[in-house]
Design a protein around this motif. Structure first.
Motif, PDB file in Angstrom:
ATOM      1  N   ARG B 156       0.830  -1.202   0.000  1.00  0.00           N
ATOM      2  CA  ARG B 156       0.000   0.000   0.000  1.00  0.00           C
ATOM      3  C   ARG B 156       0.868   1.257   0.000  1.00  0.00           C
ATOM      4  O   ARG B 156       0.592   2.210  -0.724  1.00  0.00           O
ATOM      5  N   VAL B 157       1.925   1.242   0.795  1.00  0.00           N
ATOM      6  CA  VAL B 157       2.820   2.402   0.843  1.00  0.00           C
ATOM      7  C   VAL B 157       3.560   2.551  -0.475  1.00  0.00           C
ATOM      8  O   VAL B 157       3.760   3.654  -0.973  1.00  0.00           O
ATOM      9  N   ARG B 158       3.949   1.410  -1.056  1.00  0.00           N
ATOM     10  CA  ARG B 158       4.748   1.445  -2.278  1.00  0.00           C
ATOM     11  C   ARG B 158       4.004   2.158  -3.393  1.00  0.00           C
ATOM     12  O   ARG B 158       4.603   2.804  -4.242  1.00  0.00           O
ATOM     13  N   ARG B 159       2.667   2.012  -3.389  1.00  0.00           N
ATOM     14  CA  ARG B 159       1.862   2.665  -4.416  1.00  0.00           C
ATOM     15  C   ARG B 159       1.959   4.186  -4.326  1.00  0.00           C
ATOM     16  O   ARG B 159       1.607   4.898  -5.263  1.00  0.00           O
ATOM     17  N   LEU B 160       2.430   4.679  -3.181  1.00  0.00           N
ATOM     18  CA  LEU B 160       2.585   6.129  -3.024  1.00  0.00           C
ATOM     19  C   LEU B 160       3.828   6.625  -3.736  1.00  0.00           C
ATOM     20  O   LEU B 160       3.880   7.750  -4.229  1.00  0.00           O
ATOM     21  N   ALA B 161       4.865   5.774  -3.771  1.00  0.00           N
ATOM     22  CA  ALA B 161       6.141   6.198  -4.352  1.00  0.00           C
ATOM     23  C   ALA B 161       6.119   5.984  -5.860  1.00  0.00           C
ATOM     24  O   ALA B 161       5.403   5.141  -6.387  1.00  0.00           O
ATOM     25  N   SER B 162       6.891   6.773  -6.561  1.00  0.00           N
ATOM     26  CA  SER B 162       6.993   6.593  -8.003  1.00  0.00           C
ATOM     27  C   SER B 162       8.007   5.492  -8.284  1.00  0.00           C
ATOM     28  O   SER B 162       9.146   5.549  -7.840  1.00  0.00           O
ATOM     29  N   ASP B 163       7.561   4.464  -8.994  1.00  0.00           N
ATOM     30  CA  ASP B 163       8.426   3.322  -9.279  1.00  0.00           C
ATOM     31  C   ASP B 163       9.265   3.617 -10.520  1.00  0.00           C
ATOM     32  O   ASP B 163       9.124   2.957 -11.544  1.00  0.00           O
ATOM     33  N   ASP B 164      10.164   4.586 -10.434  1.00  0.00           N
ATOM     34  CA  ASP B 164      10.995   4.879 -11.598  1.00  0.00           C
ATOM     35  C   ASP B 164      12.014   3.758 -11.810  1.00  0.00           C
ATOM     36  O   ASP B 164      12.396   3.050 -10.876  1.00  0.00           O
ATOM     37  N   VAL B 165      12.423   3.615 -13.056  1.00  0.00           N
ATOM     38  CA  VAL B 165      13.302   2.512 -13.431  1.00  0.00           C
ATOM     39  C   VAL B 165      14.617   2.570 -12.675  1.00  0.00           C
ATOM     40  O   VAL B 165      15.154   1.540 -12.249  1.00  0.00           O
ATOM     41  N   ALA B 166      15.132   3.761 -12.460  1.00  0.00           N
ATOM     42  CA  ALA B 166      16.423   3.899 -11.788  1.00  0.00           C
ATOM     43  C   ALA B 166      16.371   3.294 -10.401  1.00  0.00           C
ATOM     44  O   ALA B 166      17.246   2.504 -10.017  1.00  0.00           O
ATOM     45  N   ARG B 167      15.324   3.644  -9.658  1.00  0.00           N
ATOM     46  CA  ARG B 167      15.219   3.122  -8.299  1.00  0.00           C
ATOM     47  C   ARG B 167      15.034   1.604  -8.310  1.00  0.00           C
ATOM     48  O   ARG B 167      15.618   0.893  -7.494  1.00  0.00           O
ATOM     49  N   LEU B 168      14.225   1.089  -9.235  1.00  0.00           N
ATOM     50  CA  LEU B 168      13.971  -0.342  -9.267  1.00  0.00           C
ATOM     51  C   LEU B 168      15.245  -1.108  -9.614  1.00  0.00           C
ATOM     52  O   LEU B 168      15.499  -2.189  -9.061  1.00  0.00           O
ATOM     53  N   CYS B 169      16.069  -0.555 -10.511  1.00  0.00           N
ATOM     54  CA  CYS B 169      17.343  -1.191 -10.828  1.00  0.00           C
ATOM     55  C   CYS B 169      18.232  -1.233  -9.589  1.00  0.00           C
ATOM     56  O   CYS B 169      18.845  -2.260  -9.266  1.00  0.00           O
ATOM     57  N   ALA B 170      18.295  -0.110  -8.885  1.00  0.00           N
ATOM     58  CA  ALA B 170      19.112  -0.057  -7.677  1.00  0.00           C
ATOM     59  C   ALA B 170      18.585  -1.046  -6.641  1.00  0.00           C
ATOM     60  O   ALA B 170      19.358  -1.761  -5.987  1.00  0.00           O
TER      61      ALA B 170
END
Lengths: 215, 215
Positions: B156-170
């Motif tokens: 639920r919290v994760r849906r608040l953050a923007s899942d940009d590719v850079a962060r997901l790669c990191a």
DNA sequence: ATGGAAGACAGTGTATACAGAGAAGGTGAT
DNA sequence: ATCACCTTCTCTGTATACACTGTCTTCCAT
């Protein structure tokens, strides 16, 4: 009081006090007649019990959960994680005066245990005060909730062990040590004291459990 | 599929996806008509949601729980406790080959993220595999259960953050580091890698949350 | 005009009736 | 005698009807 609440409390007591043994199937009509409520509030009570892990809804009907020796090991492993960290957090965030007071009261616990109350009501009320103070001091509702859900199972396990006066006095001293460390703001000591206490409790439970099996 | 299950799944999705905002009152008749089920299975669904903490039954009706910034801090504090210890236990008890395989797959995660799936389905499936492997490796059902109940709130919290590719790669690289430490049997490193990962995730969430508030 | 009381209403809590599924037992055939 | 199938019964899952409680609105009295 609501009927569902009555059913929940009654069933929970019956399970914790081992009047309803593990493996017992809680048929809806049977239990609703026994407790004097309708099936609807009874189902709600069973749902709450299942959510807490006291019962499982696997397949046909609701069954009282079993607690094996491995379960107790796992239970205490998680307890050590949660309560150890909680004690450490309380040492940092808690109000020292509260824990100092609790420490002194816990050191007088042997007086409470010399009384003739077979249920050790005053003693357990004092221990609950320490738990409540911990919950309040950590200021983390998720951690507090996780510990609360564990304590239900713990009470059930505790009923297996013989609550002899000697062990309870020792446990009170261990609790006092935890309170002292928290009051002193020493988080590492508080965590260590909690670890020691839980390991001794587990050893005691296992020892008495072995005795019962051999007796 | 049972009606209560459908109602539970639908409501849970609606809450996690922020279609039902915090503070929304879930009136029984209204929701039962909306979801096409009767009040009885709906009540069971609401009970499960309340047990999970997604809703609260305080006073009048069931209300969708709010998540404040303080709640997120508390959530991640408990997450760090549980998942850190879980990683450490997995390093001791887990099968190294499983985590070695997951490590290598996680290192190839950027390839998955370069695909055109906007939901990042393959990526999250891989992360879930790591979670499942952890659950299996720790061999502690109570700890696994505690982590599962936390993950609901996390999604639920994760849906608040923007899942940009850079962060997901990191994040994938951080997950790979955790898997590597577990595979190597290094419990302290596994715990440390988990701590690092969670702190970075939390920082990212807070940063994007601040942006949204300022935007 | 304001305060209090009464009634209506909305919404939950509970009971009960009904339907469907699964298990157990019996009966027939091989 | 054993196995398979059918019947029946019991149990859960769901729907609906009813009761009770708390609140809001309205009207009457001061």
């Amino acid at each position: 009081m609501r009927a569902s609440e009555r059913a929940y409390t009654a069933l929970r007591e019956d399970i914790i006090e081992w009047r309803l043994l593990p493996g017992t199937v809680l048929a809806e009509v049977e239990q609703s007649e026994r407790l004097g409520v309708s099936r609807t509030p009874l189902r709600e009570a069973l749902g709450r019990l299942t959510a807490e892990g006291l019962t499982t809804a696997g397949g046909r009907g609701v069954v009282v959960t079993d607690i094996s020796l491995e379960d107790i090991d796992e239970l205490f492993e998680l307890r050590e994680i949660l309560e150890g960290k909680a004690a450490a957090l309380a040492a940092v965030r808690g109000d020292p005066s509260i824990f100092t007071r609790l420490q002194h009261e816990l050191l007088r616990a042997p007086e409470l245990l010399s009384g003739e109350d077979p249920a050790r009501h005053d003693y357990y009320a004092l221990v609950n005060q320490l738990d409540d103070a911990l919950d309040a001091a950590i200021t983390n509702s998720y951690l507090a909730q996780a510990m609360r859900s564990l304590r239900v199972h713990l009470v059930r396990v505790r009923r297996l062990a013989s609550d002899d006066v000697a062990r309870l006095c020792a446990a009170a001293a261990e609790h006092a040590a935890i309170a002292e460390a928290i009051a002193a703001g020493n988080s590492r000591l508080a965590e260590a004291a909690t670890t020691v206490h839980l390991h001794r409790s587990l050893s005691h439970i296992k020892a008495t459990h072995r005795e019962e099996n051999h007796g």
